[in-house]
Design a protein around this motif. Structure first.
Motif, PDB file in Angstrom:
ATOM      1  N   PHE A 101      -4.863  -3.257  -9.967  1.00 16.59           N
ATOM      2  CA  PHE A 101      -4.079  -3.204  -8.744  1.00 16.59           C
ATOM      3  C   PHE A 101      -4.895  -2.486  -7.671  1.00 16.59           C
ATOM      4  CE2 PHE A 101      -0.397  -3.095 -11.826  1.00 16.59           C
ATOM      5  CZ  PHE A 101       0.078  -4.361 -11.501  1.00 16.59           C
ATOM      6  N   LYS A 102      -4.879  -3.023  -6.455  1.00 19.70           N
ATOM      7  CA  LYS A 102      -5.578  -2.307  -5.378  1.00 19.70           C
ATOM      8  C   LYS A 102      -4.856  -0.999  -5.060  1.00 19.70           C
ATOM      9  CE  LYS A 102      -3.359  -4.443  -1.328  1.00 19.70           C
ATOM     10  NZ  LYS A 102      -3.592  -5.136  -0.049  1.00 19.70           N
ATOM     11  N   ASN A 103      -3.568  -0.950  -5.381  1.00 20.65           N
ATOM     12  CA  ASN A 103      -2.779   0.266  -5.173  1.00 20.65           C
ATOM     13  C   ASN A 103      -2.452   0.923  -6.510  1.00 20.65           C
ATOM     14  OD1 ASN A 103      -1.207  -1.960  -5.817  1.00 20.65           O
ATOM     15  ND2 ASN A 103       0.570  -1.284  -4.646  1.00 20.65           N
ATOM     16  N   GLY A 104      -3.458   0.931  -7.430  1.00 20.81           N
ATOM     17  CA  GLY A 104      -3.236   1.477  -8.766  1.00 20.81           C
ATOM     18  C   GLY A 104      -4.163   2.629  -9.082  1.00 20.81           C
ATOM     19  N   ILE A 105      -3.758   3.435 -10.071  1.00 20.74           N
ATOM     20  CA  ILE A 105      -4.559   4.561 -10.554  1.00 20.74           C
ATOM     21  C   ILE A 105      -4.293   4.725 -12.040  1.00 20.74           C
ATOM     22  CG2 ILE A 105      -2.765   6.278 -10.013  1.00 20.74           C
ATOM     23  CD1 ILE A 105      -5.003   8.258  -9.343  1.00 20.74           C
ATOM     24  N   GLN A 106      -5.313   5.165 -12.777  1.00 25.25           N
ATOM     25  CA  GLN A 106      -5.161   5.379 -14.219  1.00 25.25           C
ATOM     26  C   GLN A 106      -5.325   6.866 -14.535  1.00 25.25           C
ATOM     27  OE1 GLN A 106      -7.553   6.185 -16.939  1.00 25.25           O
ATOM     28  NE2 GLN A 106      -5.791   6.051 -18.312  1.00 25.25           N
ATOM     29  N   ILE A 107      -4.256   7.454 -15.087  1.00 25.77           N
ATOM     30  CA  ILE A 107      -4.293   8.830 -15.596  1.00 25.77           C
ATOM     31  C   ILE A 107      -3.544   8.811 -16.923  1.00 25.77           C
ATOM     32  CG2 ILE A 107      -3.746  11.265 -15.201  1.00 25.77           C
ATOM     33  CD1 ILE A 107      -3.475  10.649 -12.214  1.00 25.77           C
ATOM     34  N   SER A 108      -4.233   9.097 -18.008  1.00 29.22           N
ATOM     35  CA  SER A 108      -3.559   9.039 -19.310  1.00 29.22           C
ATOM     36  C   SER A 108      -2.456  10.086 -19.369  1.00 29.22           C
ATOM     37  CB  SER A 108      -4.556   9.258 -20.446  1.00 29.22           C
ATOM     38  OG  SER A 108      -4.967  10.602 -20.497  1.00 29.22           O
ATOM     39  N   LEU A 109      -1.424   9.779 -20.163  1.00 31.11           N
ATOM     40  CA  LEU A 109      -0.302  10.705 -20.298  1.00 31.11           C
ATOM     41  C   LEU A 109      -0.775  12.078 -20.752  1.00 31.11           C
ATOM     42  CD1 LEU A 109       2.744  11.263 -20.355  1.00 31.11           C
ATOM     43  CD2 LEU A 109       2.806  10.328 -22.669  1.00 31.11           C
ATOM     44  N   LEU A 110      -1.792  12.095 -21.600  1.00 27.45           N
ATOM     45  CA  LEU A 110      -2.319  13.344 -22.129  1.00 27.45           C
ATOM     46  C   LEU A 110      -2.819  14.274 -21.020  1.00 27.45           C
ATOM     47  CD1 LEU A 110      -2.893  14.746 -24.864  1.00 27.45           C
ATOM     48  CD2 LEU A 110      -5.188  13.752 -24.774  1.00 27.45           C
ATOM     49  N   HIS A 111      -3.346  13.685 -19.926  1.00 27.86           N
ATOM     50  CA  HIS A 111      -3.935  14.486 -18.842  1.00 27.86           C
ATOM     51  C   HIS A 111      -3.082  14.515 -17.571  1.00 27.86           C
ATOM     52  CE1 HIS A 111      -7.645  13.078 -21.151  1.00 27.86           C
ATOM     53  NE2 HIS A 111      -7.561  14.373 -21.376  1.00 27.86           N
ATOM     54  N   ASP A 144       0.810  -1.220   0.000  1.00 21.24           N
ATOM     55  CA  ASP A 144       0.000   0.000   0.000  1.00 21.24           C
ATOM     56  C   ASP A 144       0.842   1.268   0.000  1.00 21.24           C
ATOM     57  OD1 ASP A 144      -2.425  -1.354  -0.012  1.00 21.24           O
ATOM     58  OD2 ASP A 144      -2.441  -1.577   2.174  1.00 21.24           O
ATOM     59  N   GLU A 145       2.123   1.140   0.251  1.00 24.52           N
ATOM     60  CA  GLU A 145       2.974   2.327   0.315  1.00 24.52           C
ATOM     61  C   GLU A 145       3.470   2.763  -1.062  1.00 24.52           C
ATOM     62  OE1 GLU A 145       6.109   1.754   3.106  1.00 24.52           O
ATOM     63  OE2 GLU A 145       4.748   1.407   4.790  1.00 24.52           O
ATOM     64  N   VAL A 146       3.271   1.930  -2.085  1.00 27.34           N
ATOM     65  CA  VAL A 146       3.666   2.304  -3.442  1.00 27.34           C
ATOM     66  C   VAL A 146       2.408   2.476  -4.290  1.00 27.34           C
ATOM     67  CG1 VAL A 146       5.795   0.974  -3.178  1.00 27.34           C
ATOM     68  CG2 VAL A 146       3.859  -0.011  -4.441  1.00 27.34           C
ATOM     69  N   LEU A 147       2.580   3.114  -5.442  1.00 25.70           N
ATOM     70  CA  LEU A 147       1.460   3.345  -6.353  1.00 25.70           C
ATOM     71  C   LEU A 147       1.833   2.872  -7.748  1.00 25.70           C
ATOM     72  CD1 LEU A 147      -1.370   4.783  -6.726  1.00 25.70           C
ATOM     73  CD2 LEU A 147      -0.049   6.751  -7.548  1.00 25.70           C
ATOM     74  N   PHE A 148       0.910   2.159  -8.397  1.00 29.58           N
ATOM     75  CA  PHE A 148       1.082   1.779  -9.803  1.00 29.58           C
ATOM     76  C   PHE A 148       0.263   2.751 -10.644  1.00 29.58           C
ATOM     77  CE2 PHE A 148       2.433  -2.065  -7.732  1.00 29.58           C
ATOM     78  CZ  PHE A 148       3.420  -2.569  -8.566  1.00 29.58           C
ATOM     79  N   LEU A 149       0.942   3.503 -11.500  1.00 29.11           N
ATOM     80  CA  LEU A 149       0.295   4.530 -12.314  1.00 29.11           C
ATOM     81  C   LEU A 149       0.222   4.074 -13.769  1.00 29.11           C
ATOM     82  CD1 LEU A 149      -0.816   7.378 -12.928  1.00 29.11           C
ATOM     83  CD2 LEU A 149       1.569   8.184 -12.997  1.00 29.11           C
ATOM     84  N   ASP A 150      -0.992   3.875 -14.269  1.00 29.25           N
ATOM     85  CA  ASP A 150      -1.239   3.472 -15.655  1.00 29.25           C
ATOM     86  C   ASP A 150      -1.461   4.738 -16.486  1.00 29.25           C
ATOM     87  OD1 ASP A 150      -2.124   2.476 -18.055  1.00 29.25           O
ATOM     88  OD2 ASP A 150      -3.782   1.301 -17.226  1.00 29.25           O
ATOM     89  N   VAL A 151      -0.531   5.040 -17.411  1.00 30.88           N
ATOM     90  CA  VAL A 151      -0.659   6.269 -18.211  1.00 30.88           C
ATOM     91  C   VAL A 151      -1.218   5.985 -19.615  1.00 30.88           C
ATOM     92  CG1 VAL A 151       1.114   7.532 -16.952  1.00 30.88           C
ATOM     93  CG2 VAL A 151       1.777   6.152 -18.933  1.00 30.88           C
TER      94      VAL A 151
END
Length: 356
Positions: free
Chosen positions: A289-299, A271-278
């Motif tokens: 991922f329970k510790n993931g987030i999706q933010i496109s590179l464009l935004h 939980d201390e790290v984040l997986f960022l899907d761009v």
């Protein structure tokens, strides 16, 4: 085999003749990239009798390459592209000298490489590398034969030809987020057509015949066979010399830390790290991922406040290109622990399956 027999059909052209054939023999061409574009460019340059060809690419052949990189065989999967391309050329025309360089082009090797060749051919699908090629061509005063593919459309131009307009004159925005072939999709015919048009520009420059695509960009659409040529001007405000080149590229290279999926096996539930899907929201495969987030590179820049600059962030896209750009962007905003995942979503999805 007697060269007069091998090249007879082109020597009889009055625009070429024996004199032109000797020009081809003495020419030295450097091709950056041995993928789809390179697979069309290389055999036509070798077959025409170009004396020396160097190929720079650190990639290995994958099954997914074969539908468009037609110089490779299924049995060559896993081998270095440059080595297999060299073998192909040796079979096609043993009189062409080939140097296979299994390295990634960088600010450290570009200048010394470019100085050894007459013409530089951009056969890459990486925006950052295209700017690097352009800048190194300006410093070494070499022409850059440009090719680019987006889905069913391709572009061809020649930059820095006799001090003509450069890539930066046409595309001044270095932060462009254009997708590469792996991310956007591509049909093999597209790269074949554009690659052959690039080879044509190389041969015209060597022979000093025809009209070179300098200050012009040719846009070709394979779905309707329409093509247009657009003019563009040289921007005299753009300055690139050796000092500026070294400051730009030697300062930024190797700052993006990359990790392979095996290294983060124990971080999936941390939980201390984040997986960022761009990637864009519609891209597959989905990875939850329970510790993931999706933010496109464009935004990403507009939504950067959603992220904690002190957190360890593992960034991934489809292939590893956009994730590197994202990490560079995060670093500019003082994120110290952002890392790009090599292999992207496909490698990650396999890791998640194995862990489950």
């Amino acid at each position: 085999m007697n060269d007069s027999i091998r090249y007879n059909r082109q020597i009889i052209l009055p625009e070429i003749g024996e004199t032109g054939q000797q020009k081809l023999l003495k020419a030295k061409v450097l091709v950056i990239g041995a993928g789809g574009l390179g697979a069309a460019i290389l055999p036509y340059l070798a077959a025409a009798g170009v004396g020396e060809i160097a190929i720079v690419d650190d990639d290995v052949i994958e099954v997914s390459n074969l539908h468009r990189q037609v110089i490779y065989k299924n049995s060559a999967v896993g081998k270095h592209k440059v080595d297999e391309a060299k073998l192909m050329i040796a079979e096609l025309n043993p009189s062409t000298k080939v140097e296979a360089i299994a390295e990634k082009l960088s600010g450290k090797n570009a200048i010394s490489l470019f100085e050894q060749y007459d013409i530089i051919v951009d056969a890459t699908d990486n925006i950052a590398i295209k700017y690097l090629i352009n800048d190194a061509c300006i410093v070494t005063n070499k022409p850059m034969v440009y090719g680019s593919i987006f889905r069913f459309q391709g572009q061809v131009s020649v930059f820095n030809y006799q001090n003509g307009p450069t890539y930066r004159c046409l595309y001044p925005d270095e932060n462009s987020q254009s997708a590469n072939c792996e991310d956007a999709g591509v049909i093999g015919i597209s790269v074949g057509i554009i690659g052959m048009l690039q080879a044509n520009e190389v041969i015209k420059m060597i022979l000093e015949i025809g009209e070179v695509l300098s200050g012009k960009i040719l846009v070709y659409n394979i779905l309707n066979n329409e093509q247009q040529k657009y003019d563009f001007e040289k921007n005299t405000n753009i300055v690139m010399n050796l000092e500026a080149f070294q400051k730009k590229y030697n300062a930024v290279e190797n700052q993006v830390e990359e990790v392979v999926v095996e290294e983060i096996l124990n971080e999936i539930d941390n939980d201390e790290v984040l997986f960022l899907d761009v990637r864009n929201a519609e891209e597959l495969p989905k990875i939850n991922f329970k510790n993931g987030i999706q933010i496109s590179l464009l935004h990403l820049e507009n939504e950067i406040k959603k992220l904690n600059p002190n957190q360890t962030i593992y960034v991934y896209c489809q292939s590893g290109i956009r994730s590197r750009i994202a990490v560079e962007l995060l670093q500019k905003h003082q994120f110290k622990n952002a890392k790009s995942i090599t292999g992207g979503a496909l490698a990650l999805s396999q890791l998640v399956k194995e862990k489950v």
